[in-house]
Scaffold this active site. Structure first.
Site, PDB file in Angstrom:
ATOM      1  N   HIS A  37      47.274  77.771  17.363  1.00  0.00           N
ATOM      2  CA  HIS A  37      46.650  76.566  17.206  1.00  0.00           C
ATOM      3  C   HIS A  37      46.187  75.722  18.536  1.00  0.00           C
ATOM      4  CE1 HIS A  37      49.203  76.391  13.537  1.00  0.00           C
ATOM      5  NE2 HIS A  37      47.954  76.420  12.859  1.00  0.00           N
ATOM      6  N   SER A 187      52.602  79.735  11.126  1.00  0.00           N
ATOM      7  CA  SER A 187      53.378  78.676  10.774  1.00  0.00           C
ATOM      8  C   SER A 187      54.421  79.069   9.716  1.00  0.00           C
ATOM      9  CB  SER A 187      52.576  77.423   9.869  1.00  0.00           C
ATOM     10  OG  SER A 187      51.664  76.923  10.912  1.00  0.00           O
TER      11      SER A 187
HETATM   12  P1  AMP Z   1      46.442  77.236   9.915  1.00  0.00           P
HETATM   13  O1  AMP Z   1      47.082  76.221  10.134  1.00  0.00           O
HETATM   14  O2  AMP Z   1      47.429  78.282   9.449  1.00  0.00           O
HETATM   15  O3  AMP Z   1      45.307  76.682   8.595  1.00  0.00           O
HETATM   16  O4  AMP Z   1      45.479  77.805  10.798  1.00  0.00           O
HETATM   17  C1  AMP Z   1      44.517  76.841  11.454  1.00  0.00           C
HETATM   18  C2  AMP Z   1      43.600  77.785  12.522  1.00  0.00           C
HETATM   19  O5  AMP Z   1      44.626  78.392  13.340  1.00  0.00           O
HETATM   20  C3  AMP Z   1      42.947  78.848  11.873  1.00  0.00           C
HETATM   21  O6  AMP Z   1      41.807  79.063  12.384  1.00  0.00           O
HETATM   22  C4  AMP Z   1      43.650  80.175  12.233  1.00  0.00           C
HETATM   23  O7  AMP Z   1      43.013  81.261  12.269  1.00  0.00           O
HETATM   24  C5  AMP Z   1      44.246  79.790  13.626  1.00  0.00           C
HETATM   25  N1  AMP Z   1      45.279  80.243  13.897  1.00  0.00           N
HETATM   26  C6  AMP Z   1      46.662  80.546  13.383  1.00  0.00           C
HETATM   27  N2  AMP Z   1      47.528  81.452  13.823  1.00  0.00           N
HETATM   28  C7  AMP Z   1      46.779  81.674  14.914  1.00  0.00           C
HETATM   29  C8  AMP Z   1      47.202  82.583  15.929  1.00  0.00           C
HETATM   30  N3  AMP Z   1      48.347  83.251  16.066  1.00  0.00           N
HETATM   31  N4  AMP Z   1      46.311  82.710  16.816  1.00  0.00           N
HETATM   32  C9  AMP Z   1      45.161  82.394  16.789  1.00  0.00           C
HETATM   33  N5  AMP Z   1      44.644  81.532  15.815  1.00  0.00           N
HETATM   34  C10 AMP Z   1      45.544  81.107  14.956  1.00  0.00           C
END
Ligand code: AMP
Length: 283
Positions: A37, A187
């Site tokens: 993130h 997460s």
């Molecule tokens: P989330 O909180 O899982 O909805 O993720 C929020 C944003 O963070 C989304 O655009 C995800 O693709 C990105 N994201 C989550 N994990 C990663 C990671 N390991 N590397 C890069 N971006 C991530």
């Protein structure tokens, strides 16, 4: 860092920011933030005048029986992390703030992009994603919005929505951030036991093998899928959901690996559903 929980309040604030000619970079998240993130936050800070991060665990993108109730929530730590990144605005609306009584308008992207891969096992997931992201775009009015390649299908679906419905935000998709041992940060990784976490490394290992095969000249998707399958099946607690070799623009399967081919896997490791992917160019 300014904190907003009210849609009306942030809308008024954003209007003023826009009036002053400042550009807004926006990072939508479900919180429990990690370096993945934060990589998006840093890119937004580099490229825009003001950064808005939203933390909202969006019930509408969880299917029946999924982990909405136990999804990791850690707002106090998220707030500290974002403060130390000098984020300008943290937006944390409640469920009722986003979905008031009588809520009944949804944004849907074509089945071809949303019923395959993760959409096959998670019916309605992408409808929940596009609806909340469309709402957040309307609320935050970003000039550029930042997404992770980790959620490759989500990135394709959001780009389609933004293009077809003429949202004015640009979309940036940034690389997957991994732990030192190669596990893609998520997460949901906190759900993994020590032993499951070791087995979870097989996802990245299988994708690295696929990339190496392609580097060595392999172009047949079926053979690549077979190798990935073999590696994942060595782990007793890994249950494959899908292994896909698709065009990274339209998510349609490709038999022969070519430029911009997405190789994506989803698997349960114990009870935890993990995803990972690599984009290759067939050379
Ligand atoms: P989330 O909180 O899982 O909805 O993720 C929020 C944003 O963070 C989304 O655009 C995800 O693709 C990105 N994201 C989550 N994990 C990663 C990671 N390991 N590397 C890069 N971006 C991530």
């Amino acid at each position: 860092m300014k904190l907003f929980t009210s849609v009306q309040d942030i809308v008024v604030y954003v209007k003023n920011v826009k009036k002053n000619g400042k550009t807004i970079g926006f990072v939508p998240t479900m919180g429990s933030l990690h370096e993945g993130h934060l990589s998006l936050v840093r890119a937004a800070a580099n490229e825009c005048d003001l950064v808005i991060v939203s933390v909202f665990v969006n019930k509408k993108q969880f299917c029946a029986g999924e982990d909405f109730d136990k999804y990791p929530r850690n707002l106090e730590n998220d707030r500290k992390l974002l403060e130390s990144e000098n984020v300008d605005i943290l937006f944390t609306p409640s469920n009722t703030e986003m979905y008031s009584d009588g809520f009944g308008a949804y944004v849907e992207v074509d089945d071809k992009l949303t019923n395959c891969l993760c959409g096959a096992a998670r019916p309605g997931h992408f409808k929940g994603v596009t609806t909340v992201v469309a709402k957040l775009f309307n609320i935050c009015q970003p000039d550029v919005s930042y997404f992770g390649q980790k959620d490759a299908q989500q990135a394709v679906v959001i780009k389609r929505m933004v293009c077809d419905l003429n949202f004015s935000t640009g979309i940036r998709v940034l690389p997957i951030i991994r732990d030192d041992d190669g596990l893609a940060m998520s997460s949901r990784n906190v759900y993994l036991s020590k032993n499951e976490r070791v087995q979870a490394l097989s996802l990245n290992k299988a994708l690295c093998t696929a990339r190496e095969m392609i580097k060595q000249g392999e172009v047949q998707s079926s053979r690549i899928c077979q190798s990935i399958k073999q590696i994942l099946m060595l782990e007793k607690d890994v249950k494959i959901d899908y292994i896909a070799v698709v065009d990274n623009n339209n998510l349609q399967p490709v038999e022969i690996v070519k430029a911009n081919t997405l190789i994506a896997v989803a698997a349960f490791v114990g009870n935890t559903r993990l995803i990972d992917n690599v984009v290759v160019d067939g050379k």
